[in-house]
Design a protein around this motif. Structure first.
Motif, PDB file in Angstrom:
ATOM      1  N   ILE A  77       0.995  -1.320  -0.109  1.00  0.00           N
ATOM      2  CA  ILE A  77      -0.048  -0.122   0.096  1.00  0.00           C
ATOM      3  C   ILE A  77       0.977   1.219  -0.065  1.00  0.00           C
ATOM      4  O   ILE A  77       0.710   2.219  -0.769  1.00  0.00           O
ATOM      5  N   GLU A  78       1.960   1.122   0.889  1.00  0.00           N
ATOM      6  CA  GLU A  78       2.772   2.379   1.099  1.00  0.00           C
ATOM      7  C   GLU A  78       3.406   2.604  -0.437  1.00  0.00           C
ATOM      8  O   GLU A  78       3.666   3.728  -1.014  1.00  0.00           O
TER       9      GLU A  78
ATOM     10  N   CYS B 210       1.128   3.917  -3.073  1.00  0.00           N
ATOM     11  CA  CYS B 210       0.729   5.451  -2.636  1.00  0.00           C
ATOM     12  C   CYS B 210       1.861   6.207  -3.350  1.00  0.00           C
ATOM     13  O   CYS B 210       1.749   7.391  -3.885  1.00  0.00           O
ATOM     14  N   VAL B 211       3.150   5.746  -3.221  1.00  0.00           N
ATOM     15  CA  VAL B 211       4.330   6.610  -3.670  1.00  0.00           C
ATOM     16  C   VAL B 211       4.267   6.776  -5.194  1.00  0.00           C
ATOM     17  O   VAL B 211       4.282   7.694  -5.916  1.00  0.00           O
TER      18      VAL B 211
ATOM     19  N   LYS C 281       1.383   8.352  -6.476  1.00  0.00           N
ATOM     20  CA  LYS C 281       0.940   9.707  -5.722  1.00  0.00           C
ATOM     21  C   LYS C 281      -0.289   9.859  -5.288  1.00  0.00           C
ATOM     22  O   LYS C 281      -1.152  11.063  -5.528  1.00  0.00           O
ATOM     23  N   ILE C 282      -0.860   8.919  -4.308  1.00  0.00           N
ATOM     24  CA  ILE C 282      -1.968   8.914  -3.637  1.00  0.00           C
ATOM     25  C   ILE C 282      -1.704   9.570  -2.314  1.00  0.00           C
ATOM     26  O   ILE C 282      -0.746   9.264  -1.698  1.00  0.00           O
ATOM     27  N   SER C 283      -2.521  10.509  -2.052  1.00  0.00           N
ATOM     28  CA  SER C 283      -2.320  11.189  -0.572  1.00  0.00           C
ATOM     29  C   SER C 283      -2.905  10.283   0.378  1.00  0.00           C
ATOM     30  O   SER C 283      -3.705   9.531   0.234  1.00  0.00           O
ATOM     31  N   ALA C 284      -2.409  10.482   1.527  1.00  0.00           N
ATOM     32  CA  ALA C 284      -2.894   9.940   2.777  1.00  0.00           C
ATOM     33  C   ALA C 284      -4.236   9.889   2.923  1.00  0.00           C
ATOM     34  O   ALA C 284      -5.042   8.914   3.426  1.00  0.00           O
TER      35      ALA C 284
ATOM     36  N   ASP D 134      -6.531  10.109   0.517  1.00  0.00           N
ATOM     37  CA  ASP D 134      -7.307   8.915  -0.257  1.00  0.00           C
ATOM     38  C   ASP D 134      -6.839   7.435   0.136  1.00  0.00           C
ATOM     39  O   ASP D 134      -7.581   6.607  -0.720  1.00  0.00           O
ATOM     40  N   VAL D 135      -5.932   7.162   0.798  1.00  0.00           N
ATOM     41  CA  VAL D 135      -5.567   5.668   1.115  1.00  0.00           C
ATOM     42  C   VAL D 135      -6.768   4.980   1.491  1.00  0.00           C
ATOM     43  O   VAL D 135      -7.119   3.858   1.090  1.00  0.00           O
ATOM     44  N   TRP D 136      -7.557   5.243   2.361  1.00  0.00           N
ATOM     45  CA  TRP D 136      -8.877   4.939   3.056  1.00  0.00           C
ATOM     46  C   TRP D 136      -9.682   4.598   1.813  1.00  0.00           C
ATOM     47  O   TRP D 136     -10.340   3.380   1.603  1.00  0.00           O
TER      48      TRP D 136
ATOM     49  N   PHE E  69      -9.204   4.301  -1.664  1.00  0.00           N
ATOM     50  CA  PHE E  69      -9.033   3.190  -2.352  1.00  0.00           C
ATOM     51  C   PHE E  69      -8.700   1.886  -1.818  1.00  0.00           C
ATOM     52  O   PHE E  69      -8.733   0.950  -2.564  1.00  0.00           O
TER      53      PHE E  69
END
Length: 72
Positions: free
Chosen positions: A37-38, A41-42, A45-48, A50-52, A54
């Motif tokens: 997941i980390e 995101c990198v 370029k997914i922001s923190a 938007d993590v939930w 996605f």
């Protein structure tokens, strides 16, 4: 992935998994690890924030489905 111009094979390479494994993960058949997941995101370029949305919003709907099934 499209928005960032990343192909599925490129994301699979970044995660060090096969394209088949990535497909299973994206379709919810196999869970992503925290490390994956980390990396996603990198790479994407997914922001923190938007993590939930996605990665975990789908889990909430699965939990709701399981609760409904347990009622039977």
């Amino acid at each position: 992935m499209k928005a960032e111009g990343i192909k599925s094979y490129q994301l699979a390479d970044a995660l060090k998994v096969s394209t088949q494994t990535l497909s299973r993960k994206l379709n919810g058949a196999t869970p992503f690890t925290e490390e994956e997941i980390e990396k996603v995101c990198v790479v994407l370029k997914i922001s923190a924030i938007d993590v939930w949305r996605f990665f975990f919003e789908r889990l909430s709907s699965y939990e709701d489905d399981l609760k409904k099934l347990e009622q039977f």
